[in-house]
Scaffold this motif. Structure first.
Motif, PDB file in Angstrom:
ATOM      1  N   TYR A 193       0.852  -1.182   0.000  1.00 16.07           N
ATOM      2  CA  TYR A 193       0.000   0.000   0.000  1.00 16.07           C
ATOM      3  C   TYR A 193       0.891   1.236   0.000  1.00 16.07           C
ATOM      4  O   TYR A 193       1.916   1.279   0.691  1.00 16.07           O
ATOM      5  CB  TYR A 193      -0.906   0.015   1.237  1.00 16.07           C
ATOM      6  CG  TYR A 193      -1.875  -1.137   1.300  1.00 16.07           C
ATOM      7  CD1 TYR A 193      -3.111  -1.071   0.655  1.00 16.07           C
ATOM      8  CD2 TYR A 193      -1.544  -2.306   1.985  1.00 16.07           C
ATOM      9  CE1 TYR A 193      -3.998  -2.130   0.706  1.00 16.07           C
ATOM     10  CE2 TYR A 193      -2.427  -3.380   2.045  1.00 16.07           C
ATOM     11  CZ  TYR A 193      -3.649  -3.287   1.399  1.00 16.07           C
ATOM     12  OH  TYR A 193      -4.530  -4.337   1.439  1.00 16.07           O
ATOM     13  N   ASN A 194       0.499   2.243  -0.761  1.00 13.33           N
ATOM     14  CA  ASN A 194       1.362   3.410  -0.933  1.00 13.33           C
ATOM     15  C   ASN A 194       1.640   4.158   0.368  1.00 13.33           C
ATOM     16  O   ASN A 194       2.753   4.647   0.583  1.00 13.33           O
ATOM     17  CB  ASN A 194       0.770   4.365  -1.974  1.00 13.33           C
ATOM     18  CG  ASN A 194       1.076   3.922  -3.386  1.00 13.33           C
ATOM     19  OD1 ASN A 194       1.892   3.021  -3.610  1.00 13.33           O
ATOM     20  ND2 ASN A 194       0.436   4.534  -4.366  1.00 13.33           N
ATOM     21  N   ASP A 195       0.647   4.251   1.250  1.00 11.37           N
ATOM     22  CA  ASP A 195       0.908   4.968   2.502  1.00 11.37           C
ATOM     23  C   ASP A 195       1.966   4.253   3.338  1.00 11.37           C
ATOM     24  O   ASP A 195       2.848   4.874   3.935  1.00 11.37           O
ATOM     25  CB  ASP A 195      -0.389   5.162   3.300  1.00 11.37           C
ATOM     26  CG  ASP A 195      -1.105   3.858   3.608  1.00 11.37           C
ATOM     27  OD1 ASP A 195      -0.792   2.819   2.982  1.00 11.37           O
ATOM     28  OD2 ASP A 195      -1.992   3.871   4.496  1.00 11.37           O
ATOM     29  N   ARG A 196       1.929   2.915   3.326  1.00 18.28           N
ATOM     30  CA  ARG A 196       2.928   2.152   4.080  1.00 18.28           C
ATOM     31  C   ARG A 196       4.290   2.201   3.386  1.00 18.28           C
ATOM     32  O   ARG A 196       5.330   2.226   4.062  1.00 18.28           O
ATOM     33  CB  ARG A 196       2.473   0.699   4.222  1.00 18.28           C
ATOM     34  CG  ARG A 196       1.174   0.547   5.000  1.00 18.28           C
ATOM     35  CD  ARG A 196       0.778  -0.912   5.124  1.00 18.28           C
ATOM     36  NE  ARG A 196      -0.543  -1.068   5.717  1.00 18.28           N
ATOM     37  CZ  ARG A 196      -1.143  -2.235   5.890  1.00 18.28           C
ATOM     38  NH1 ARG A 196      -0.528  -3.351   5.514  1.00 18.28           N
ATOM     39  NH2 ARG A 196      -2.341  -2.295   6.438  1.00 18.28           N
ATOM     40  N   LEU A 197       4.290   2.212   2.067  1.00 11.94           N
ATOM     41  CA  LEU A 197       5.559   2.294   1.346  1.00 11.94           C
ATOM     42  C   LEU A 197       6.237   3.640   1.577  1.00 11.94           C
ATOM     43  O   LEU A 197       7.463   3.726   1.709  1.00 11.94           O
ATOM     44  CB  LEU A 197       5.329   2.046  -0.145  1.00 11.94           C
ATOM     45  CG  LEU A 197       4.958   0.605  -0.517  1.00 11.94           C
ATOM     46  CD1 LEU A 197       4.477   0.531  -1.958  1.00 11.94           C
ATOM     47  CD2 LEU A 197       6.141  -0.339  -0.306  1.00 11.94           C
ATOM     48  N   LYS A 198       5.439   4.711   1.624  1.00 11.47           N
ATOM     49  CA  LYS A 198       6.014   6.028   1.917  1.00 11.47           C
ATOM     50  C   LYS A 198       6.672   6.027   3.294  1.00 11.47           C
ATOM     51  O   LYS A 198       7.783   6.546   3.476  1.00 11.47           O
ATOM     52  CB  LYS A 198       4.919   7.107   1.859  1.00 11.47           C
ATOM     53  CG  LYS A 198       4.437   7.437   0.461  1.00 11.47           C
ATOM     54  CD  LYS A 198       3.302   8.463   0.507  1.00 11.47           C
ATOM     55  CE  LYS A 198       2.753   8.734  -0.887  1.00 11.47           C
ATOM     56  NZ  LYS A 198       1.589   9.649  -0.846  1.00 11.47           N
ATOM     57  N   LYS A 199       5.997   5.438   4.261  1.00 18.39           N
ATOM     58  CA  LYS A 199       6.552   5.373   5.606  1.00 18.39           C
ATOM     59  C   LYS A 199       7.795   4.482   5.638  1.00 18.39           C
ATOM     60  O   LYS A 199       8.726   4.727   6.423  1.00 18.39           O
ATOM     61  CB  LYS A 199       5.495   4.860   6.591  1.00 18.39           C
ATOM     62  CG  LYS A 199       4.361   5.851   6.812  1.00 18.39           C
ATOM     63  CD  LYS A 199       3.311   5.298   7.764  1.00 18.39           C
ATOM     64  CE  LYS A 199       2.174   6.309   7.960  1.00 18.39           C
ATOM     65  NZ  LYS A 199       1.101   5.766   8.838  1.00 18.39           N
ATOM     66  N   THR A 200       7.813   3.455   4.787  1.00 25.48           N
ATOM     67  CA  THR A 200       8.984   2.578   4.720  1.00 25.48           C
ATOM     68  C   THR A 200      10.196   3.341   4.211  1.00 25.48           C
ATOM     69  O   THR A 200      11.302   3.219   4.759  1.00 25.48           O
ATOM     70  CB  THR A 200       8.692   1.370   3.817  1.00 25.48           C
ATOM     71  OG1 THR A 200       7.564   0.661   4.327  1.00 25.48           O
ATOM     72  CG2 THR A 200       9.890   0.435   3.747  1.00 25.48           C
ATOM     73  N   ALA A 248      11.962  -0.194  -1.919  1.00 27.05           N
ATOM     74  CA  ALA A 248      10.745   0.463  -1.417  1.00 27.05           C
ATOM     75  C   ALA A 248      10.317   1.616  -2.313  1.00 27.05           C
ATOM     76  O   ALA A 248       9.116   1.800  -2.580  1.00 27.05           O
ATOM     77  CB  ALA A 248      10.977   0.955   0.016  1.00 27.05           C
ATOM     78  N   THR A 249      11.275   2.406  -2.793  1.00 24.65           N
ATOM     79  CA  THR A 249      10.929   3.532  -3.664  1.00 24.65           C
ATOM     80  C   THR A 249      10.369   3.047  -4.987  1.00 24.65           C
ATOM     81  O   THR A 249       9.385   3.596  -5.510  1.00 24.65           O
ATOM     82  CB  THR A 249      12.173   4.419  -3.911  1.00 24.65           C
ATOM     83  OG1 THR A 249      12.708   4.847  -2.650  1.00 24.65           O
ATOM     84  CG2 THR A 249      11.816   5.641  -4.737  1.00 24.65           C
ATOM     85  N   SER A 250      10.978   2.005  -5.553  1.00 26.12           N
ATOM     86  CA  SER A 250      10.481   1.453  -6.814  1.00 26.12           C
ATOM     87  C   SER A 250       9.076   0.908  -6.648  1.00 26.12           C
ATOM     88  O   SER A 250       8.214   1.084  -7.520  1.00 26.12           O
ATOM     89  CB  SER A 250      11.428   0.347  -7.296  1.00 26.12           C
ATOM     90  OG  SER A 250      12.734   0.841  -7.518  1.00 26.12           O
ATOM     91  N   ALA A 251       8.816   0.251  -5.514  1.00 26.83           N
ATOM     92  CA  ALA A 251       7.474  -0.284  -5.250  1.00 26.83           C
ATOM     93  C   ALA A 251       6.459   0.837  -5.075  1.00 26.83           C
ATOM     94  O   ALA A 251       5.312   0.743  -5.527  1.00 26.83           O
ATOM     95  CB  ALA A 251       7.506  -1.168  -4.011  1.00 26.83           C
ATOM     96  N   LEU A 252       6.862   1.903  -4.413  1.00 28.57           N
ATOM     97  CA  LEU A 252       5.969   3.045  -4.203  1.00 28.57           C
ATOM     98  C   LEU A 252       5.530   3.661  -5.527  1.00 28.57           C
ATOM     99  O   LEU A 252       4.359   4.013  -5.711  1.00 28.57           O
ATOM    100  CB  LEU A 252       6.686   4.091  -3.341  1.00 28.57           C
ATOM    101  CG  LEU A 252       5.990   5.447  -3.161  1.00 28.57           C
ATOM    102  CD1 LEU A 252       4.651   5.280  -2.467  1.00 28.57           C
ATOM    103  CD2 LEU A 252       6.892   6.397  -2.374  1.00 28.57           C
ATOM    104  N   LEU A 253       6.433   3.769  -6.467  1.00 27.89           N
ATOM    105  CA  LEU A 253       6.142   4.494  -7.706  1.00 27.89           C
ATOM    106  C   LEU A 253       5.432   3.651  -8.761  1.00 27.89           C
ATOM    107  O   LEU A 253       4.861   4.203  -9.696  1.00 27.89           O
ATOM    108  CB  LEU A 253       7.449   5.059  -8.279  1.00 27.89           C
ATOM    109  CG  LEU A 253       8.144   6.108  -7.400  1.00 27.89           C
ATOM    110  CD1 LEU A 253       9.441   6.577  -8.041  1.00 27.89           C
ATOM    111  CD2 LEU A 253       7.224   7.306  -7.141  1.00 27.89           C
TER     112      LEU A 253
END
Length: 625
Positions: free
Chosen positions: A496-503, A547-552
């Motif tokens: 989930y993007n909110d969790r990835l941002k926090k990661t 994590a950044t690649s997954a977020l985007l």
């Protein structure tokens, strides 16, 4: 340049050893650097087998079908030229290994035996019981030992690769490495260097990987200018058993031999599994996927198990876990085909899986992403050109990558038993590529000014001297645990993007805390804490890339699953019969059928997207019902 040049191969697993063999058989000198004794490289842990469309069972299998299964299983994100080359080379590779003496299982007629693995309807996987990786590794090491005896190969076991040596043009002309016993730092001049260093499993804390698989070499190469591709695609194997120290793999071969995944139909049923009749068991994979049943691709099986346990709350005893059951298969058959796996479960859990169903749950297993490598395609065959210096090359001239350390063969999801094949194939084409690169250089690495090597050595001597003086309040192993926990929680099965941002924010916080680390050990010999503290920084860099690649990437594809960006279920089992759904799928594919490219920057990875090359096979949606 003299005919015999000197090369460095980093890593003693299947990819590294095959690269070494190809260089040595061409008459070159090879230095092999390995964190552990070569025969303890992580390839030794592979269990299930190696794929090749040999078709001894008369099923009509063919390399073209293997290509299609691989590309489709990887959701059409793999480098298609390299995949076609690999699949066409596979039968020959299996026969080569057979001639080397690998103890493959055989049919009663004496033919090589093959089992089914996930994502295919053919018996395509050659195997040596459930210890195939070990048998292949020992066979290749035996070949390398021949060249070692001839003086063409020198092994440096318990040596850690630290980074490259470059000339003023940016060409890699060697490496800096450290002896993990004496802590000596020295340089290794080389006409080309190959990183065959495996995956980054320990970035996730506990995984099925060996504890040496920190990804440190790939992380450092990325920091020095290599591109890191498709970092977000992390395979979580559907069947592993938990441990306090690490996860243990329960091979896909268990399902290939007839193992069945199930939970009690009654939620919270605490009866002994042997007391639960067939009618009260929910074989959820077989029910949902009647065509492939328990052998759907790994990402599909993992999500289904995750959904049953986490979303429906039907895990065994209300916890994470489902049964993997082979008790219906005769014990004699199990011992002939998968005894190694049976013994692992019995040793670490205490139950005999021949008579008591195993309890398993998905665990981090493999990275489809890795260092970006290039290939030169033959326009006629659409396979890599033999001996091209471009094959397996990174963006740093003279630096190559092979095996799990590269990104090219598996796309968004790896099919089981393609890993050993891709390791060996990438080494087979990578070794000649390195030799061709060296032949094309006007000045050899050995003739380069000593200053390049002295400066690189001094950089690392100074860095470790600085780390040795770190006496802050932070424990590097605690930082690594926190990294693993946040990566496993947010960058594995569901994202989930909110969790990835926090990661990403958490990883940047951990990088800040790294500056306050206490090195724990200031000894001058066998100082593991000193080495690990340096590795930890590289792990943090890779974690941020993943994590950044997954977020985007705002879609669901293969092992990268975002419920918020997933397509609805098609109205038909065959989605091609649902025109509206197909329109949505084509739009998504057109937007996201791209390779994620991470470029290092001190402020964080810079992410861009590279169009896929002209495909060998036109894309289509995956469905396994």
């Amino acid at each position: 340049m003299a005919a015999a040049a000197r090369f460095t191969v980093v890593g003693g697993g299947l990819a590294g050893l095959m690269t070494t063999i190809k260089l040595a058989e061409a008459g070159h000198q090879v230095d092999v650097l390995s964190l552990v004794p070569v025969k303890r490289s992580h390839s030794v842990c592979a269990q299930g087998g190696i794929n090749g469309a040999v078709n001894t069972k008369g099923e009509g299998d063919h390399p073209d079908i293997h290509v299609k299964d691989t590309l489709r299983g990887g959701d059409f994100l793999a480098e298609q030229v390299s995949v076609k080359g690999m699949c066409y080379a596979a039968p020959g590779i299996i026969y080569l290994l057979d001639r080397m003496g690998v103890t493959f299982n055989r049919t009663p007629e004496g033919l090589l035996d093959f089992r089914r693995f996930g994502g295919t309807l053919h018996n395509r996987t050659a195997f040596a019981g459930a210890t195939t990786g070990q048998q292949l590794l020992y066979a290749l090491d035996e070949q390398v030992r021949r060249y070692e005896a001839e003086g063409k190969v020198t092994k440096y076991e318990y040596w850690e690769w630290l980074g490259t040596v470059k000339d003023e043009s940016g060409r890699c002309i060697g490496s800096v490495a450290m002896d993990l016993r004496t802590m000596e730092i020295r340089t290794f001049p080389a006409e080309a260097v190959c990183l065959a260093t495996g995956g980054p499993g320990i970035v996730f804390g506990r995984s099925t990987n060996s504890i040496i698989n920190t990804g440190t070499a790939a992380g450092r190469a990325y920091m020095e200018g290599a591109l890191y591709a498709n970092g977000e695609f992390i395979q979580v194997h559907p069947t592993s058993i938990p441990g306090e120290d690490k996860l243990r793999l329960m091979s896909e071969s268990v399902r290939g031999e007839g193992g069945r995944v199930w939970v009690p139909r009654k939620k919270g049923d605490t009866r002994n599994p042997r007391e639960i009749p067939e009618s009260e068991r929910w074989y959820f994979l077989e029910e949902k996927y009647p065509k492939y049943k328990n052998l759907v691709p790994r990402d599909v099986a993992t999500r289904e198990i995750f959904m049953v346990c986490r979303d429906l709350g039907m895990g065994l005893g209300g916890r994470d876990g489902v049964y993997l059951d082979v008790t219906h298969i005769p014990a004699k058959t199990l011992d002939a085909k998968i005894k190694g796996v049976m013994e692992i479960y019995e040793k670490f859990v205490g139950d005999d899986p021949r008579h008591t169903p195993m309890v398993i749950f998905p665990g981090m297993h493999y990275s489809m992403g890795g260092l970006h490598v290039s290939f030169e395609a033959d326009p006629r065959t659409q396979t890599p050109v033999d001996g091209s210096p471009v094959n397996q090359s990174t963006r740093i001239p003279g630096l190559y990558a092979a095996g799990e350390a590269d990104y090219a063969f598996h796309g968004a999801n790896r099919l089981g038993a393609n890993s050993l094949l891709s390791c060996i194939y990438s080494g087979m084409i990578g070794g000649p590529a390195m030799a061709s690169f060296a032949k094309n250089q006007t000045t050899s690495a050995a003739a380069m000014p000593e200053k390049y090597f002295a400066d690189a050595k001094k950089y690392w001597q100074d860095r470790f001297a600085t780390i040795k003086q770190m006496n802050g309040a932070e424990n590097p192993y605690q930082l690594a645990k926190e990294l693993g926990d946040v990566m496993t929680e947010n960058c594995t099965v569901v994202r989930y993007n909110d969790r990835l941002k926090k990661t990403v924010e958490r990883i940047r916080e951990l990088k800040q805390r790294w500056n306050s680390v206490n090195v724990l050990d200031t000894g001058v010999v066998a100082n593991r804490a000193l080495s690990y503290t340096n590795q930890l920084w590289n792990m943090l860099e890779l974690g941020e890339v993943i994590a950044t690649s997954a977020l985007l990437r705002d879609e669901s594809r293969g092992a990268h699953y975002k419920p918020d960006f997933s397509l609805p279920e098609p109205k038909s089992k065959d989605p091609r019969e649902d025109p509206s759904w197909m329109d949505q799928w084509r739009a998504r594919h057109e937007k996201w059928a791209k390779t994620t490219i991470a470029t290092y920057a001190s402020q964080g990875p810079q992410i861009s997207y590279q169009d896929l090359p002209t495909p060998v096979l036109d894309p289509e949606p995956r469905w396994y019902a």
